[in-house]
Design an enzyme around this catalytic site. Structure first.
Site, PDB file in Angstrom:
ATOM      1  N   LYS A   1      -3.367   7.563  -6.371  1.00  0.00           N
ATOM      2  CA  LYS A   1      -3.032   6.173  -5.991  1.00  0.00           C
ATOM      3  C   LYS A   1      -2.696   6.113  -4.498  1.00  0.00           C
ATOM      4  O   LYS A   1      -3.196   5.254  -3.776  1.00  0.00           O
ATOM      5  CB  LYS A   1      -1.828   5.699  -6.783  1.00  0.00           C
ATOM      6  N   ASN A   2      -1.887   7.074  -4.025  1.00  0.00           N
ATOM      7  CA  ASN A   2      -1.397   6.996  -2.645  1.00  0.00           C
ATOM      8  C   ASN A   2      -2.399   7.493  -1.620  1.00  0.00           C
ATOM      9  O   ASN A   2      -2.109   7.489  -0.421  1.00  0.00           O
ATOM     10  CB  ASN A   2      -0.053   7.728  -2.519  1.00  0.00           C
TER      11      ASN A   2
ATOM     12  N   ARG B   1       3.567  -3.107  -2.002  1.00  0.00           N
ATOM     13  CA  ARG B   1       4.045  -2.764  -0.668  1.00  0.00           C
ATOM     14  C   ARG B   1       2.897  -2.284   0.201  1.00  0.00           C
ATOM     15  O   ARG B   1       2.866  -2.497   1.401  1.00  0.00           O
ATOM     16  CB  ARG B   1       5.100  -1.681  -0.828  1.00  0.00           C
TER      17      ARG B   1
ATOM     18  N   ASP C   1      10.220  -1.552   9.921  1.00  0.00           N
ATOM     19  CA  ASP C   1      10.469  -1.460  11.364  1.00  0.00           C
ATOM     20  C   ASP C   1       9.619  -0.383  12.036  1.00  0.00           C
ATOM     21  O   ASP C   1       9.137  -0.575  13.169  1.00  0.00           O
ATOM     22  CB  ASP C   1      11.957  -1.200  11.622  1.00  0.00           C
ATOM     23  N   LEU C   2       9.398   0.723  11.342  1.00  0.00           N
ATOM     24  CA  LEU C   2       8.615   1.815  11.952  1.00  0.00           C
ATOM     25  C   LEU C   2       7.152   1.392  12.104  1.00  0.00           C
ATOM     26  O   LEU C   2       6.497   1.718  13.110  1.00  0.00           O
ATOM     27  CB  LEU C   2       8.729   3.091  11.104  1.00  0.00           C
TER      28      LEU C   2
ATOM     29  N   ARG D   1       1.161   0.699 -12.832  1.00  0.00           N
ATOM     30  CA  ARG D   1       0.873   0.558 -11.399  1.00  0.00           C
ATOM     31  C   ARG D   1       0.305   1.853 -10.832  1.00  0.00           C
ATOM     32  O   ARG D   1      -0.488   1.838  -9.893  1.00  0.00           O
ATOM     33  CB  ARG D   1       2.135   0.183 -10.626  1.00  0.00           C
TER      34      ARG D   1
ATOM     35  N   ASP E   1       8.614  11.268  -5.082  1.00  0.00           N
ATOM     36  CA  ASP E   1       7.936  10.641  -6.230  1.00  0.00           C
ATOM     37  C   ASP E   1       7.966  11.506  -7.477  1.00  0.00           C
ATOM     38  O   ASP E   1       7.551  11.063  -8.538  1.00  0.00           O
ATOM     39  CB  ASP E   1       6.482  10.309  -5.882  1.00  0.00           C
TER      40      ASP E   1
ATOM     41  N   CYS F   1      12.090  -3.126  -3.204  1.00  0.00           N
ATOM     42  CA  CYS F   1      11.797  -2.942  -4.635  1.00  0.00           C
ATOM     43  C   CYS F   1      12.985  -2.194  -5.217  1.00  0.00           C
ATOM     44  O   CYS F   1      14.008  -1.988  -4.572  1.00  0.00           O
ATOM     45  CB  CYS F   1      10.503  -2.160  -4.797  1.00  0.00           C
TER      46      CYS F   1
ATOM     47  N   ARG G   1      13.045  -0.799   1.662  1.00  0.00           N
ATOM     48  CA  ARG G   1      11.672  -0.609   2.143  1.00  0.00           C
ATOM     49  C   ARG G   1      11.408  -1.393   3.440  1.00  0.00           C
ATOM     50  O   ARG G   1      10.537  -2.236   3.519  1.00  0.00           O
ATOM     51  CB  ARG G   1      10.643  -0.996   1.081  1.00  0.00           C
ATOM     52  N   PRO G   2      12.193  -1.174   4.486  1.00  0.00           N
ATOM     53  CA  PRO G   2      11.941  -1.872   5.755  1.00  0.00           C
ATOM     54  C   PRO G   2      10.584  -1.474   6.345  1.00  0.00           C
ATOM     55  O   PRO G   2       9.986  -0.485   5.913  1.00  0.00           O
ATOM     56  CB  PRO G   2      13.085  -1.396   6.650  1.00  0.00           C
TER      57      PRO G   2
HETATM   58  C1  EPZ Z   1       4.666   6.054   0.512  1.00  0.00           C
HETATM   59  O1  EPZ Z   1       5.479   4.906   0.629  1.00  0.00           O
HETATM   60  C2  EPZ Z   1       4.254   6.101  -0.944  1.00  0.00           C
HETATM   61  N1  EPZ Z   1       3.473   4.908  -1.284  1.00  0.00           N
HETATM   62  C3  EPZ Z   1       5.498   6.182  -1.836  1.00  0.00           C
HETATM   63  O2  EPZ Z   1       5.066   6.291  -3.178  1.00  0.00           O
HETATM   64  C4  EPZ Z   1       6.262   7.451  -1.456  1.00  0.00           C
HETATM   65  O3  EPZ Z   1       7.450   7.518  -2.209  1.00  0.00           O
HETATM   66  C5  EPZ Z   1       6.603   7.420   0.041  1.00  0.00           C
HETATM   67  O4  EPZ Z   1       5.394   7.256   0.817  1.00  0.00           O
HETATM   68  C6  EPZ Z   1       7.299   8.701   0.492  1.00  0.00           C
HETATM   69  O5  EPZ Z   1       6.476   9.794   0.227  1.00  0.00           O
HETATM   70  C7  EPZ Z   1       2.164   4.845  -0.903  1.00  0.00           C
HETATM   71  O6  EPZ Z   1       1.637   5.750  -0.269  1.00  0.00           O
HETATM   72  C8  EPZ Z   1       1.413   3.622  -1.316  1.00  0.00           C
HETATM   73  P1  EPZ Z   1       7.703   5.846   3.813  1.00  0.00           P
HETATM   74  P2  EPZ Z   1       5.942   4.399   2.108  1.00  0.00           P
HETATM   75  O7  EPZ Z   1       7.314   4.825   4.816  1.00  0.00           O
HETATM   76  O8  EPZ Z   1       4.830   4.577   3.076  1.00  0.00           O
HETATM   77  C9  EPZ Z   1      11.922   4.326   5.252  1.00  0.00           C
HETATM   78  C10 EPZ Z   1       5.055   5.816  -5.477  1.00  0.00           C
HETATM   79  O9  EPZ Z   1       5.881   5.927  -6.397  1.00  0.00           O
HETATM   80  N2  EPZ Z   1      11.154   3.459   6.148  1.00  0.00           N
HETATM   81  O10 EPZ Z   1       7.393   7.285   4.080  1.00  0.00           O
HETATM   82  O11 EPZ Z   1       6.541   3.078   1.957  1.00  0.00           O
HETATM   83  C11 EPZ Z   1      11.795   3.887   3.809  1.00  0.00           C
HETATM   84  O12 EPZ Z   1      12.705   2.862   3.507  1.00  0.00           O
HETATM   85  C12 EPZ Z   1       5.480   5.282  -4.126  1.00  0.00           C
HETATM   86  O13 EPZ Z   1       3.840   6.135  -5.559  1.00  0.00           O
HETATM   87  C13 EPZ Z   1      11.820   2.772   7.141  1.00  0.00           C
HETATM   88  O14 EPZ Z   1      13.034   2.862   7.286  1.00  0.00           O
HETATM   89  O15 EPZ Z   1       7.103   5.474   2.412  1.00  0.00           O
HETATM   90  C14 EPZ Z   1      12.097   5.146   3.049  1.00  0.00           C
HETATM   91  O16 EPZ Z   1      13.495   5.312   2.973  1.00  0.00           O
HETATM   92  C15 EPZ Z   1       6.976   4.993  -4.089  1.00  0.00           C
HETATM   93  N3  EPZ Z   1      11.104   1.959   7.974  1.00  0.00           N
HETATM   94  C16 EPZ Z   1      11.512   6.237   3.947  1.00  0.00           C
HETATM   95  O17 EPZ Z   1      11.369   5.654   5.250  1.00  0.00           O
HETATM   96  C17 EPZ Z   1       9.739   1.821   7.860  1.00  0.00           C
HETATM   97  O18 EPZ Z   1       9.137   1.082   8.666  1.00  0.00           O
HETATM   98  C18 EPZ Z   1      10.155   6.742   3.475  1.00  0.00           C
HETATM   99  O19 EPZ Z   1       9.266   5.645   3.507  1.00  0.00           O
HETATM  100  C19 EPZ Z   1       9.083   2.537   6.840  1.00  0.00           C
HETATM  101  C20 EPZ Z   1       9.807   3.356   5.999  1.00  0.00           C
END
Ligand code: EPZ
Length: 418
Positions: free
Chosen positions: A22-23, A92, A124-125, A397, A305, A116, A121-122
């Site tokens: 999926k990811n 997302r 900002d990055l 999902r 995950d 969620c 899930r901000p």
């Molecule tokens: C991806 O989400 C995956 N989803 C998530 O899988 C996975 O848990 C996550 O990466 C971590 O491996 C998809 O690939 C579709 P992140 P993503 O940006 O990109 C914070 C599942 O169950 N953050 O690496 O959203 C965030 O809040 C899902 O399949 C910011 O602060 O993850 C989190 O604490 C769940 N600002 C951390 O970073 C931002 O702009 C990791 O988020 C972005 C993220």
């Protein structure tokens, strides 16, 4: 609303092929926007997030056609750069359409994807990364208006190695003249898969899987046919299902080299694993032994995950274990339901302490996110009696008919209209 009915006490045995991830599929679908030519993804699992992403792409004007077990996306007709509100909140991953759409149209409007169950899930990055590429961003009333008319290659340093933000910037930079460098990039395998498909489309990306990714902009990208990488989280979930039932299974087409952290933790719990490049077997003891501690980290650390599935294994293990969730701020939402099944989980902030019990008991529980829902099903496989897991739609999902996969391995799981 649909639910899963899980009859406990059946040992999982047999062999199963692992579906595409999926990811990986979701960012690859987003990357199809980078070219007006056809992008075909072969062997895409029938999961809800794929259909939601297809719907968003269709609303933007792309044509998404199922082709066998895969799909073909033609985004030559893409005419809209405003992401539909109701859909972009549903998944997302719509946020990483931002980069490709900006790359194509130099303009984009998206709503905040929203938080969620597992956290705020901000984004900002994502937005700071795009700003480094010259995108001006105006936020108003939950809408994010992006103006990329002055976009340029740039240098980005992520405070945190965000998976989605890394993918977004990679795609946004693909057609920008000059070299874009991403420091402290996420290192997940799905990012390597994205780099490989983009390069097959004519992009010049290098370094994915490491901390620094370089993107040399090219004039245009062309179509591609691509098989997304297998799903390391679905594979880990199936191994966990075999482990909690004292079972013995084989997985084929498995991304074994991307499962090192999970496989090491399963060995620590007493499982015996035999690994080949794309195949592995797991043999579990009658009862697992608790690991001392598990810390989730960005790749190559233990994947967040897979955290709640391992928490479920701990519940029925011999001994006490500690789980620390370092990636998301609220990923123990299923501890309450597991305790209702007889588990002993104590949570405090990002830490859960689990004292294993000999017996779990079937109960009616509710999924709150896809991984937690899968963990409740795992607990049901072990429990005495019958467990009903409500909100099967959340599990759908990211799992392609999880009940069928578990039944193929000897489990007793059915889907009902609750
Ligand atoms: C991806 O989400 C995956 N989803 C998530 O899988 C996975 O848990 C996550 O990466 C971590 O491996 C998809 O690939 C579709 P992140 P993503 O940006 O990109 C914070 C599942 O169950 N953050 O690496 O959203 C965030 O809040 C899902 O399949 C910011 O602060 O993850 C989190 O604490 C769940 N600002 C951390 O970073 C931002 O702009 C990791 O988020 C972005 C993220």
């Amino acid at each position: 609303m649909e639910a899963f009915i899980v009859e406990g006490g059946y040992r999982l045995e047999g062999s199963l092929r692992v579906d595409s991830a999926k990811n990986a599929v979701l960012p690859l679908m987003a990357a199809s926007v980078l070219t007006p030519e056809e992008v075909t993804l072969t062997d895409v699992p029938d999961i809800a997030d794929r259909h939601s992403m297809a719907e968003i792409l269709s609303i933007l004007g792309a044509k998404v056609t199922p082709t066998g077990r895969g799909l073909t996306i033609s985004s030559g007709g893409l005419h809209n750069w405003e992401m539909p509100d109701r859909l972009s909140k549903r998944i997302r991953s719509s946020i990483f359409l931002l980069g490709p759409i900006l790359s194509r149209f130099r303009r984009a409007t998206v709503t905040y994807p929203g938080g969620c169950e597992i956290g705020l899930r901000p984004i900002d990055l994502h937005l700071n990364g795009l700003r480094c590429l010259g995108v001006s961003i105006h936020e108003e009333g939950g809408l994010i208006h992006c103006d990329g008319t002055r976009m340029h290659a740039g240098e980005i340093h992520f405070d945190y190695p965000s998976v989605g933000a890394t993918e977004n910037v990679m795609m946004a930079a693909a057609l920008l003249p000059g070299e874009t460098v991403i420091h402290n990039a996420a290192r997940e395998p799905e990012i390597v898969d994205l780099q490989q498909m983009m390069n097959r489309m004519g992009a010049k990306v290098r370094g994915a899987g490491g901390q620094t990714i370089c993107v040399e902009g090219v004039k245009a990208l062309h179509g591609v046919t691509w098989k997304p990488m297998p799903d390391r989280i679905v594979a880990g979930t199936l191994l966990a299902a075999a482990a909690i039932t004292g079972g013995e299974i084989e997985l084929t087409d498995a991304p074994v080299s991307d499962m090192v952290a999970v496989n090491a933790k399963l060995r620590e719990m007493g499982c015996v694993l035999h690994e080949e490049p794309h195949r592995l077997t797991l043999t579990a003891p009658r009862r697992l032994t608790a690991f001392a501690q598990l810390q989730t980290q960005p790749h190559p650390g233990f994947p967040t995950d897979m955290q709640v599935q391992m928490l479920a294994l701990l519940c029925a293990s011999e001994g006490t274990g500690v789980v620390v969730e370092n990636v998301f701020e609220n990923r123990f939402t299923h501890a309450g339901d597991l305790n209702r099944m007889g588990a002993h989980i104590l949570c405090s902030g990002r830490t859960a302490v689990v004292r294993g019990v000999e017996t779990l008991y079937g109960a009616r529980v509710t999924a709150r996110d896809l991984r937690g829902g899968a963990a409740l099903v795992l607990a049901g496989l072990r429990a005495q009696g019958v467990t009903q897991v409500d909100r099967a739609d959340l599990i759908d999902r990211g799992y392609d008919h999880l009940e069928k996969q578990l039944c193929a391995l000897g489990g007793k799981v059915t889907r009902i209209e609750a």
